[in-house]
Design an enzyme around this catalytic site. Structure first.
Site, PDB file in Angstrom:
ATOM      1  N   MET A   1       0.840  -1.164   0.000  1.00 20.90           N
ATOM      2  CA  MET A   1       0.000   0.000   0.000  1.00 20.90           C
ATOM      3  C   MET A   1       0.897   1.243   0.000  1.00 20.90           C
ATOM      4  SD  MET A   1      -2.850   1.346   2.766  1.00 20.90           S
ATOM      5  CE  MET A   1      -2.295   0.255   4.006  1.00 20.90           C
ATOM      6  N   PRO A   2       1.118   1.862  -1.153  1.00 15.21           N
ATOM      7  CA  PRO A   2       1.955   3.062  -1.207  1.00 15.21           C
ATOM      8  C   PRO A   2       1.292   4.245  -0.520  1.00 15.21           C
ATOM      9  CG  PRO A   2       1.675   2.097  -3.388  1.00 15.21           C
ATOM     10  CD  PRO A   2       0.734   1.398  -2.471  1.00 15.21           C
ATOM     11  N   PHE A   3       2.112   5.037   0.136  1.00 20.10           N
ATOM     12  CA  PHE A   3       1.685   6.270   0.786  1.00 20.10           C
ATOM     13  C   PHE A   3       2.634   7.353   0.306  1.00 20.10           C
ATOM     14  CE2 PHE A   3       1.867   9.461   4.061  1.00 20.10           C
ATOM     15  CZ  PHE A   3       0.558   9.617   4.447  1.00 20.10           C
TER      16      PHE A   3
END
Length: 73
Positions: A1-3
């Site tokens: 999950m990229p942030f």
């Protein structure tokens, strides 16, 4: 999950920020094969007097017309 956290000086329109969010998400999908539904993009807007370059605030540099190499404004 990229942030992805993006810091910019204040002044971008809502439309420009929406384009940034969409474009950054598209890049994550294209380059890193990330799922767009789990890609988070946060835009933080900073007052120009709180952003410094080469020992001077962006506000001061803009007032002096010394941002040709660092900013369009």
């Amino acid at each position: 999950m990229p942030f992805i956290n993006v810091n910019i000086t204040k002044g971008a329109t809502n439309e420009q920020k929406a384009e940034l969010i969409e474009g950054i998400t598209d890049l994550m999908v294209k380059i890193l094969d990330k799922n767009p539904f789990s890609t988070h993009v946060i835009i933080n807007e900073v007052e120009t007097e709180n952003w410094g370059i080469a020992g001077r605030s962006v506000k001061k540099l803009r007032e002096e017309g010394k941002t040709a190499n660092i900013s369009k404004k």
